[in-house]
Design an enzyme around this catalytic site. Structure first.
Site, PDB file in Angstrom:
ATOM      1  N   HIS A 210       0.857  -1.181   0.000  1.00  0.00           N
ATOM      2  CA  HIS A 210       0.000   0.000   0.000  1.00  0.00           C
ATOM      3  C   HIS A 210       0.894   1.233   0.000  1.00  0.00           C
ATOM      4  O   HIS A 210       1.954   1.228   0.625  1.00  0.00           O
ATOM      5  CB  HIS A 210      -0.900   0.009   1.252  1.00  0.00           C
ATOM      6  CG  HIS A 210      -2.072   0.912   1.123  1.00  0.00           C
ATOM      7  ND1 HIS A 210      -1.984   2.256   1.367  1.00  0.00           N
ATOM      8  CD2 HIS A 210      -3.352   0.671   0.743  1.00  0.00           C
ATOM      9  CE1 HIS A 210      -3.171   2.796   1.162  1.00  0.00           C
ATOM     10  NE2 HIS A 210      -4.015   1.861   0.767  1.00  0.00           N
TER      11      HIS A 210
ATOM     12  N   ASP B 243      -7.953  -5.328   0.386  1.00  0.00           N
ATOM     13  CA  ASP B 243      -8.494  -6.146  -0.700  1.00  0.00           C
ATOM     14  C   ASP B 243      -8.067  -7.598  -0.635  1.00  0.00           C
ATOM     15  O   ASP B 243      -8.575  -8.424  -1.385  1.00  0.00           O
ATOM     16  CB  ASP B 243      -8.070  -5.550  -2.056  1.00  0.00           C
ATOM     17  CG  ASP B 243      -8.792  -4.244  -2.309  1.00  0.00           C
ATOM     18  OD1 ASP B 243      -9.957  -4.150  -1.923  1.00  0.00           O
ATOM     19  OD2 ASP B 243      -8.178  -3.323  -2.868  1.00  0.00           O
TER      20      ASP B 243
END
Ligand code: CMC
Length: 431
Positions: A313, A370
């Site tokens: 991320h 996710d």
């Protein structure tokens, strides 16, 4: 050869300093790193700030969401995401994001009433769906349908009027589940069901997705709660690509529905909201626990474009706090449904192996939201190509709140500059 310049030439202020020597002011928030206000950089010093990818750029001040990527903290209006996921609902979170505080009972009732008033789609919007190919990706349909709503609600929105703005935000949030569900039922060749106002937001989304016209849809409270949790976790995430897209589009004064359509387009990519779909495809491709080392080796190989989807991320250099909540929900829903999904076993083992691998440790690559959300959505019956559409339903609350926040500011149109690297002046050849 690169040339370097001492930062002190440009930035010599510390917090509290008055600029006396051409230095630039520091902007301090309530939490998180301070910023250097470089608005006067060009006019004072004749240079531009160069930050492709915006790794060191704060594009705005915002009071909505706070992320501490090193500590793995996510707060909506100051409330930890874990607490909201446990105790709140998407509608309450939407109110919180939009207005800054949790609603009182009266405010909540009024907000629910407004959602119920605006959750239907104009019948002419429904006929719009017929123009698409049956196999169109739901995100493609949603970009178009939400953008088309600007043709239905343009003259009725004066974006300088706070009441009109709030109504537009509620309209968007209220209509999104039906817009998403219709992109699925159209593909299935099924008649779209309408919202039922005695059901809450997530239960309604489920019945509009999976209900048949021939029978009553009985809402499973465990699944409805899981949908609510997914929506809460995805509701906002400060200045990510899609939210920044919405703000950029909004800075020109564009119609709010058109701005949100731009956000949906940005969300679709596999590096952003499209990752949940990509994770499940990847887990299927890996196929079994024995194949995990091969997948890890591929992810580390720079000559291979394969990446571990659902890992890494831009902001989190620690656990994404949302991934833990999603993993727990996925286990809960699978147990409730009596399903044993081999993908969950592969995902858990993959996470264990990657978290011990030097490549991922060094680069601080952890599972993101996710990584498990696709497994959860799949367990509940959402088809693969609807995963990002569910994300879009959730993120609409955040986009709408950022759109509202931006309207309160008066900084004019967002207009980045560039470092030009093309041809220098040359003249058209004389004939
Ligand atoms: N698998 C393998 N290597 C990776 C991965 C990954 N998933 N993510 C980053 N790296 C490597 C990258 O190759 C680079 O290595 P090196 O330093 O040797 O060049 C290093 O880690 C830093 O990566 P980066 O590309 O500079 O990181 P970024 O901040 O630009 O990208 C990201 C963040 C999310 C786009 C990226 O981690 C990624 O592509 N992850 C997979 C897609 C994904 O799960 N996206 C969902 C994000 S969360 C939901 C959302 O925001 O919408």
């Amino acid at each position: 050869m690169d040339t370097y310049i001492a930062m002190t030439k440009y930035v010599s202020a510390t917090i509290g300093d008055q600029p006396t020597d051409g230095s630039l002011p520091i902007v301090q928030g309530t939490m998180g790193p301070a910023g250097v206000d470089i608005q006067a950089l060009y006019s004072r010093h004749g240079v531009l700030a160069f930050d492709p990818g915006f790794r060191s750029t704060a594009s705005c001040k915002s009071a909505i969401t706070f992320v501490d990527g090193d500590e793995g903290v996510l707060l909506y209006r100051g409330y930890p995401i874990e607490e909201l996921a446990e105790h709140s609902t998407l509608v309450e979170v939407a109110y919180l994001l939009m207005h800054g505080d949790l609603p009182t009972a009266v405010q909540r009732a009024e907000f629910d009433r407004a959602i119920g008033q605006y959750n239907l789609l104009h019948e002419q919007v429904m006929s719009f769906y017929n123009g698409f190919r049956r196999d169109a990706h739901p995100m493609a349909v949603m970009v178009a349908v939400v953008g088309a709503l600007s043709a239905f609600y343009h003259d009725v929105i004066d974006i300088r009027n706070p009441q009109d703005r709030t109504r537009a935000a509620i309209r968007l949030i209220a209509k999104m589940p039906m817009i998403a569900a219709a992109s699925y039922t159209y593909f299935m060749g099924r008649q779209q069901r309408y919202p039922i106002n005695k059901l809450d937001y997530s239960a309604n989304f489920l019945q509009m997705m999976f209900g048949l016209p021939t029978s009553e849809y009985v809402v499973d409270p465990v699944l409805a709660r899981a949908v609510d949790v997914i929506l809460i976790l995805h509701a906002d995430h400060e200045q990510n690509a899609s939210t920044s897209t919405v703000r950029l589009a909004a800075s020109s004064g564009a119609n709010p529905f058109a701005c949100i359509a731009a956000g949906i387009a940005s969300l679709w990519g596999p590096a952003h909201g499209g990752a949940n779909e990509a994770v499940v495809r990847m887990l299927h491709e890996i196929g079994s626990v024995e194949n995990i080392p091969k997948a890890i080796a591929r992810a580390k190989d720079k000559s291979d474009s394969f990446r571990l989807m659902g890992f890494g991320h831009r902001i989190y250099k620690n656990f994404d706090p949302r991934s833990r909540v999603i993993q727990a929900q996925a286990k809960k829903v699978l147990a409730h449904l009596g399903k044993d999904d081999p993908l969950l076993e592969i995902a858990i083992r993959l996470e264990e192996i990657a978290l011990k691998d030097e490549y991922f440790v060094e680069r601080k690559l952890y599972p993101n939201v996710d990584f498990y959300s696709g497994i959860l959505l799949q367990a509940m019956g959402f088809p693969l190509n609807m995963f990002t559409a569910v994300f879009a339903v959730a993120r609409t609350t955040g986009w709408a709140s950022h759109w509202l926040e931006l309207q309160e500011e008066a900084h004019g149109i967002d207009r980045p500059r560039q470092i030009y690297v093309g041809q220098t002046l040359r003249h058209y050849p004389k004939k």
